[in-house]
Design an enzyme around this catalytic site. Structure first.
Site, short mmCIF file in Angstrom:
data_model
loop_
_atom_site.label_atom_id
_atom_site.label_comp_id
_atom_site.label_asym_id
_atom_site.label_seq_id
_atom_site.Cartn_x
_atom_site.Cartn_y
_atom_site.Cartn_z
N VAL A 56 -0.01 3.55 15.17
CA VAL A 56 1.21 2.84 14.76
C VAL A 56 1.18 2.71 13.25
O VAL A 56 0.21 2.18 12.68
CB VAL A 56 1.27 1.44 15.42
CG1 VAL A 56 2.59 0.75 15.08
CG2 VAL A 56 1.10 1.54 16.93
N ILE A 82 -4.38 1.72 13.55
CA ILE A 82 -3.48 1.43 12.43
C ILE A 82 -3.36 2.65 11.54
O ILE A 82 -4.34 3.10 10.95
CB ILE A 82 -3.98 0.19 11.62
CG1 ILE A 82 -4.29 -1.00 12.55
CG2 ILE A 82 -2.96 -0.18 10.55
CD1 ILE A 82 -3.12 -1.50 13.39
N LYS A 83 -2.12 3.16 11.46
CA LYS A 83 -1.87 4.36 10.67
C LYS A 83 -1.46 3.93 9.26
O LYS A 83 -0.56 3.10 9.10
CB LYS A 83 -0.75 5.16 11.35
CG LYS A 83 -0.77 6.63 11.06
CD LYS A 83 0.25 7.33 11.95
CE LYS A 83 0.27 8.81 11.76
NZ LYS A 83 1.38 9.44 12.47
N ILE A 84 -2.13 4.50 8.29
CA ILE A 84 -1.94 4.06 6.90
C ILE A 84 -1.76 5.28 6.01
O ILE A 84 -2.51 6.25 6.12
CB ILE A 84 -3.17 3.24 6.46
CG1 ILE A 84 -3.22 1.94 7.29
CG2 ILE A 84 -3.15 2.93 4.97
CD1 ILE A 84 -4.52 1.25 7.27
#
Ligand code: G3P
Length: 215
Positions: A56, A82-84
């Site tokens: 996400v 967690i996509k960063i």
């Protein structure tokens, strides 16, 4: 090699998951927009279908903003990654999150140098976009090969997640190079089944079976 599905389309996810082809899901703001649905509702639903990692993407540009978003996203399922995005603030966020044991996926990466700093920050996954590199006349898969070599030299644990996959050839090349994961759009996943000789062979077998089938 793990197969993730690159979509926020619930029906496509369900269909591919039931065939045993989905180990995880990747989403991004463009895919959520395409789905036309609420972000949280969509991610919660995906998370209830697929037990594997669900990426996400954060949309803040500051480290604190990304950390705040990460805290919220983690409540949407027990398998959230967690996509960063690749940026100095992003890498600082990855460092904080990985120190806490929270899984991360560093996205919009295009070079092996970016993959190297993502690994040093402790990323769980790095997502190089091969299709977009091909679009501008580069050979995207060369970058995957470089990253594989670098990660193997230093035994980095970060997993290479090949993204922006546009064709079965991309998938095949990623597998040949030893990528850990490929995230595949539903259309490309369907193409993997296809070969004209498969169609022809099935047609012939079904025709021949009529000779001995009981009415
Ligand atoms: O996972 C990233 C991917 O969705 C980007 O794909 O086809 O928009 O370059 P594409």
């Amino acid at each position: 090699m793990k197969f993730f599905i690159d979509t926020a389309d619930i029906d496509a996810i369900k269909q591919a998951y039931e065939m045993g082809l989905v180990d995880g899901v990747t989403t991004n703001p463009s895919l959520i927009k395409q789905s036309g649905r609420d972000h949280e509702e969509t991610i919660r639903e995906i998370s209830s279908i697929v037990p594997g990692p669900i990426s996400v993407e954060t949309i803040s540009t500051t480290t604190q903003g990304m950390l705040d978003e990460a805290e919220i996203y983690q409540t949407w399922g027990n398998n959230i990654v967690i996509k960063i995005v690749m940026s100095p603030e992003g890498m600082q966020t990855v460092k904080f999150l990985s120190a806490k044991g929270i899984k991360t996926n560093v996205t919009v990466t295009f070079t092996a140098a970016q993959a190297l700093i993502a690994a040093k920050a402790g990323a769980t996954y790095v997502s190089p976009f091969v299709g977009r590199l091909d679009d501008i006349g580069h050979h995207g898969m060369d970058v995957i090969e470089q990253i594989r070599t670098i990660y193997d030299h230093y035994a980095f644990q970060t997993k290479i997640l090949v993204a922006s996959v546009r064709s079965p050839i991309h998938l095949l090349d990623a597998a040949m190079v030893g990528a850990d994961v490929a995230t595949i759009p539903p259309k490309t996943l369907q193409q993997l089944f296809k070969h004209p000789l498969t169609d022809k062979g099935i047609e012939q077998f079904l025709a021949d079976a009529k000779a001995f089938q009981k009415a």
